[in-house]
Design an enzyme around this catalytic site. Sequence first.
Site, mmCIF file in Angstrom:
data_model
loop_
_atom_site.group_PDB
_atom_site.id
_atom_site.type_symbol
_atom_site.label_atom_id
_atom_site.label_comp_id
_atom_site.label_asym_id
_atom_site.label_seq_id
_atom_site.Cartn_x
_atom_site.Cartn_y
_atom_site.Cartn_z
ATOM 1 N N TYR A 1 -2.129 4.415 -9.999
ATOM 2 C CA TYR A 1 -3.326 3.669 -10.443
ATOM 3 C C TYR A 1 -4.592 4.392 -10.015
ATOM 4 C CZ TYR A 1 -6.686 -0.165 -10.993
ATOM 5 O OH TYR A 1 -7.763 -0.926 -11.347
ATOM 6 N N TYR B 1 0.857 -1.204 0.000
ATOM 7 C CA TYR B 1 0.000 0.000 0.000
ATOM 8 C C TYR B 1 0.883 1.240 0.000
ATOM 9 C CZ TYR B 1 -4.044 2.748 1.822
ATOM 10 O OH TYR B 1 -5.065 3.628 2.029
#
Lengths: 134, 379
Positions: free
Chosen positions: B326, B278
């Site tokens: 993204y 993450y």
Amino acid sequence: MARMLPEPTPETRHFWEGCRDGELRLQRCTECKHSYFPPRAFCPKCASREVEIYKASGKGILYSYVINHRPRPDMGTEPYAIAVVQLDEGPRMMTNIVGCPQTPEALVLDMPMQVHFAKQTDDISLPLFEPAKG
Amino acid sequence: MKPKSVAVVGAAETTRLGKIPDVSVIGLHADAALNAMKDAGLKPSDIDGVATAGVSPVELAHYLGITPTYADGTSVGGCSFMLHVRHAAAAINEGLCKTVLITHGESGRSRVGAGGFGRAPSSLMGQFEMPYGVTSPPTMFTIPVLRYMKTYGVTEADLANVAVIQREWAAKNPRASFKDPITVDDVLNSPMIAWPFRMLMCCLVTDGGGALILTSAERAKDFPQKPVYILGTGESVETPMVSQMEDFTSSKAFRVSGKKAFDESGIKHADVDHLMIYDAFAHLPLYGLEDLGFVKPGEAKDFINERNTAIGGKLPLNTNGGGLSYMHSGMYGMYALQESVRQMRGTAAAQIEGAKISVSHGVGGMFAASGTVIFTNEG
């Protein structure tokens, strides 16, 4: 726009009263001797409720920081450092640095710092830090 | 949990990602849930477990018409979904339910039906962090990094290179928000947010969602998609206040969660074919690689600079482009899990050929919480 200020709770009131009176107050476990922050009515290391409040030296070092270039509306318009100071007694606390330029050149990690109480209201003074003198 | 006893049988993101001004937060949860149910060939009446964060599992169940016998509202920030996977696996193994739907939806950019960002002034953060002018994650998550940089000799260019390599992955992904190549100089010349962090070192802000459906490995074989098995899981939390982290050069929550997941799975680091860490900000992959044990403390910058995590490298990392390129709606953990599942199904845009084991590692709050899920496609 007024600066966002803390609202003390029964567990933290002694700290904020200390700041108002010009003292940085920490807590220490009388059993395991651990000094800690933020305030609470028990030792976070050994869970003892036998804790005491004491006046800290107000001295520490600049531990880490960022220089915020997107000021919060209540913080003025200039970039300012949001810093963490490691106190001589061990605990670390978030703060702002005063008394020096808010630049990477002026804010050197591990430089000695001392507390400076900045009065906001009759009840609340914020513990800020400045480069130690002398 | 027993490795490979539970599998993902449904996985999908929202129909659109990015800017979705015409769908509310709960609507994004529902869109992702419907896509995941279609993927698994299920209807709401087939689901008997729900888990979500951001909205309550009650709201989710009612909105979708699900009557669960298991509900999990664990909400510890962006890694909540890793914890939901872990809890769902335990619940399925314990017989509390058979089929669990986990959803995420967030209107991070458009703010449609979204709550505000705020802390009560009497909370610990409200008293001891907020008064000093922290505004949002870019001024909190970032606080430890100068100490990390000083300790290990990490430069601003090293941080920038993390973003550069992730953009290379994003270029292979048609659904990525940003696909144009960038250089270290581009990152270092992008607008200053909170020194030493520049805009291109920070995650983007978008709208979107995702959903997963889990069931027992025994049942999983009867579903239309290739099952993706849960091999190991971990979770931990440290402190809601970034200033109170035990060690500014390492996340305790990462270390505990990662070790638990690896111990449970029985695999070695060398067995891992694909990794998601993450990346709310450019320093997270550095902390993650070290705290999960892929490299020793201080070695992550060289590992990345030597292109081990880049296309063609031995440990492909954040192959969807990550939160930096993204998408990032606020709680990115769901998108890391989705990419792990796609890689294990063999359907990722930047597919790693022959990948058998994928690790998906999440963070919640500002280094506050952590969850790790290890997947495999071998039953």
